[in-house]
Design a protein around this motif. Sequence first.
Motif, mmCIF file in Angstrom:
data_model
loop_
_atom_site.group_PDB
_atom_site.id
_atom_site.type_symbol
_atom_site.label_atom_id
_atom_site.label_comp_id
_atom_site.label_asym_id
_atom_site.label_seq_id
_atom_site.Cartn_x
_atom_site.Cartn_y
_atom_site.Cartn_z
ATOM 1 N N ILE A 1 -0.435 -4.432 0.715
ATOM 2 C CA ILE A 1 -0.331 -3.677 1.960
ATOM 3 C C ILE A 1 -0.695 -2.225 1.668
ATOM 4 O O ILE A 1 -0.184 -1.627 0.714
ATOM 5 C CB ILE A 1 1.095 -3.749 2.547
ATOM 6 N N HIS A 2 -1.577 -1.668 2.495
ATOM 7 C CA HIS A 2 -1.883 -0.237 2.423
ATOM 8 C C HIS A 2 -1.400 0.396 3.720
ATOM 9 O O HIS A 2 -1.890 0.078 4.800
ATOM 10 C CB HIS A 2 -3.381 -0.002 2.245
ATOM 11 N N SER A 3 -0.442 1.334 3.605
ATOM 12 C CA SER A 3 0.229 1.889 4.786
ATOM 13 C C SER A 3 -0.397 3.180 5.294
ATOM 14 O O SER A 3 0.299 4.092 5.736
ATOM 15 C CB SER A 3 1.713 2.121 4.478
ATOM 16 N N GLY A 4 -1.716 3.268 5.256
ATOM 17 C CA GLY A 4 -2.400 4.364 5.919
ATOM 18 C C GLY A 4 -2.842 5.513 5.041
ATOM 19 O O GLY A 4 -2.342 5.736 3.946
ATOM 20 N N ASP A 5 -3.817 6.282 5.567
ATOM 21 C CA ASP A 5 -4.500 7.366 4.854
ATOM 22 C C ASP A 5 -5.200 6.826 3.617
ATOM 23 O O ASP A 5 -5.081 7.369 2.511
ATOM 24 C CB ASP A 5 -3.552 8.513 4.510
ATOM 25 N N LEU A 6 -5.964 5.755 3.827
ATOM 26 C CA LEU A 6 -6.861 5.273 2.786
ATOM 27 C C LEU A 6 -7.858 6.374 2.442
ATOM 28 O O LEU A 6 -8.190 6.612 1.280
ATOM 29 C CB LEU A 6 -7.593 4.022 3.272
ATOM 30 N N PHE A 7 -8.304 7.074 3.487
ATOM 31 C CA PHE A 7 -9.280 8.157 3.333
ATOM 32 C C PHE A 7 -8.666 9.495 3.741
ATOM 33 O O PHE A 7 -7.658 9.552 4.428
ATOM 34 C CB PHE A 7 -10.509 7.884 4.203
ATOM 35 N N GLU A 8 -9.333 10.562 3.342
ATOM 36 C CA GLU A 8 -8.917 11.908 3.728
ATOM 37 C C GLU A 8 -9.423 12.268 5.126
ATOM 38 O O GLU A 8 -8.776 13.016 5.843
ATOM 39 C CB GLU A 8 -9.436 12.924 2.706
ATOM 40 N N ILE B 1 -6.407 -11.945 -3.466
ATOM 41 C CA ILE B 1 -5.273 -11.127 -3.042
ATOM 42 C C ILE B 1 -5.609 -10.519 -1.682
ATOM 43 O O ILE B 1 -6.368 -9.538 -1.611
ATOM 44 C CB ILE B 1 -4.953 -10.011 -4.067
ATOM 45 N N PRO B 2 -5.111 -11.079 -0.582
ATOM 46 C CA PRO B 2 -5.380 -10.502 0.737
ATOM 47 C C PRO B 2 -4.788 -9.100 0.839
ATOM 48 O O PRO B 2 -3.766 -8.807 0.228
ATOM 49 C CB PRO B 2 -4.673 -11.460 1.704
ATOM 50 N N ILE B 3 -5.448 -8.247 1.624
ATOM 51 C CA ILE B 3 -4.908 -6.904 1.827
ATOM 52 C C ILE B 3 -4.805 -6.627 3.324
ATOM 53 O O ILE B 3 -5.726 -6.890 4.097
ATOM 54 C CB ILE B 3 -5.758 -5.815 1.126
ATOM 55 N N TYR B 4 -3.633 -6.105 3.725
ATOM 56 C CA TYR B 4 -3.350 -5.729 5.100
ATOM 57 C C TYR B 4 -3.230 -4.207 5.149
ATOM 58 O O TYR B 4 -2.655 -3.598 4.238
ATOM 59 C CB TYR B 4 -2.061 -6.384 5.581
ATOM 60 N N ALA B 5 -3.755 -3.595 6.202
ATOM 61 C CA ALA B 5 -3.769 -2.133 6.249
ATOM 62 C C ALA B 5 -3.610 -1.626 7.673
ATOM 63 O O ALA B 5 -3.905 -2.326 8.647
ATOM 64 C CB ALA B 5 -5.072 -1.605 5.655
ATOM 65 N N ILE B 6 -3.128 -0.382 7.777
ATOM 66 C CA ILE B 6 -3.096 0.329 9.048
ATOM 67 C C ILE B 6 -3.821 1.660 8.871
ATOM 68 O O ILE B 6 -4.050 2.110 7.736
ATOM 69 C CB ILE B 6 -1.659 0.584 9.552
ATOM 70 N N ALA B 7 -4.164 2.281 9.969
ATOM 71 C CA ALA B 7 -4.801 3.593 9.937
ATOM 72 C C ALA B 7 -3.739 4.685 9.935
ATOM 73 O O ALA B 7 -2.780 4.635 10.709
ATOM 74 C CB ALA B 7 -5.716 3.759 11.148
ATOM 75 N N GLY B 8 -3.910 5.673 9.053
ATOM 76 C CA GLY B 8 -3.043 6.840 9.042
ATOM 77 C C GLY B 8 -3.645 7.956 9.876
ATOM 78 O O GLY B 8 -4.733 7.817 10.447
ATOM 79 N N TYR C 1 0.067 -10.227 11.626
ATOM 80 C CA TYR C 1 -0.575 -11.355 10.957
ATOM 81 C C TYR C 1 0.518 -12.179 10.282
ATOM 82 O O TYR C 1 1.645 -11.706 10.087
ATOM 83 C CB TYR C 1 -1.564 -10.882 9.890
ATOM 84 N N LEU C 2 0.151 -13.377 9.878
ATOM 85 C CA LEU C 2 1.041 -14.232 9.110
ATOM 86 C C LEU C 2 0.415 -14.506 7.757
ATOM 87 O O LEU C 2 -0.741 -14.919 7.661
ATOM 88 C CB LEU C 2 1.300 -15.554 9.842
ATOM 89 N N GLU C 3 1.173 -14.244 6.716
ATOM 90 C CA GLU C 3 0.758 -14.567 5.351
ATOM 91 C C GLU C 3 1.715 -15.642 4.862
ATOM 92 O O GLU C 3 2.808 -15.354 4.376
ATOM 93 C CB GLU C 3 0.818 -13.317 4.467
#
Length: 381
Positions: free
Chosen positions: A45-52, A76-83, A115-117
């Motif tokens: 899981i990536h909880s936002g601000d992948l980028f600057e 390895i599935p990855i789930y993310a939101i936008a920061g 989503y469901l994992e």
Amino acid sequence: MQFAHLADTHMGYRQYGLTERENDFFQVFNQAIDEIVSERPDFAIHSGDLFEYSRPPTRALLTAQQGILKLKESKIPIYAIAGNHDVVMRKNALPPQILYKDFGLKLISPKNPFYLEGNVFIGGAPYTSKYHSKQLVERLESIEKSSMDYEKRILVLHQGIDRYIPYEYELKIGDVPKSFNYCAFGHIHERVVDDFGEGKLAYPGSTEIWRSNEVEGYKKNGKGFYLVDISGDMPEIENIDLKLPREFIKETIFYSKIQEELSRINQYIRSLQKKPILMVTVEGGDLNRSEVYETLNQSLSDFCLAVRSNYHPTSVNNEDNPFENGKEALDIKKMIEHNLNDFNSEKVNELATGLLKELSDGDFKTAETMVRNFYEDLYDH
């Protein structure tokens, strides 16, 4: 079942205008991906601000793509939101993460709120400003209802909470649903783990030092991400520490011993493999700032990537220094709010406070982005 929780990688950030610092953020992101692959969790899981920035430079986009492909190849599935850094705050704006849909990234958004994992519910929302917190709370209530039929439930958000940042929060702790097993937050750059409701609320922090005030927290708690096991009744959280490419050094020296102190610092930094970022505060004495600045740079600049200096002389004329009032420093936020009181606008106050922070740190690009987002937000509403 295990998953990796990371956030605030801020790729594309050229700290202090230095290409080397931009490269450091890329290097740490790649290291994080390699560590995740090595740990082999069930998902990430990536909880936002992948980028600057909402329009990242090409190399940032490519580095993210390569990392996401590595995860996909390792199943390895990855789930993310936008920061807040990932997207311009206007209606129907798309974050750059949408580009990686075909590479395996599952973007949590208003269109796809969960989503469901396997039997794990993973739901959440992208960053929402404080002025639209009511809509966010309503959205969270809907997500919570959708999650109730599942044994394991994860909430993913990129928000500051009043409990941790009382002056710059977007969400009150009482508005965060308590039924989730794990609340995977981003936005705060320090590591935080708290018992909350039926599980844990956690910020993994940023993966690199994004601001100089993060140095103390880094030395105490490290930088990296979490490996979370939700198999039991309560999540078990393990710190996975990353090795930062270069040192970020903060020193306070006394003017009366400046040559002795500079010699000590010089001896240390020459022993390092990579040039460090050095923050020096000179205290005491009736000093001439320009002369001290020249002394610091002549002594240290050849062996440091950047030297940032600050000065606290013994005597200060308070009439000439509106930022000092006796022994107590003036509250900058309160000063701005007082001077902008005629506008009667929380939005303007927040913009001014944010601009002061960015401009004082020399980050003109982020300041420009903040102003653009502010006016685009006004236009849309």
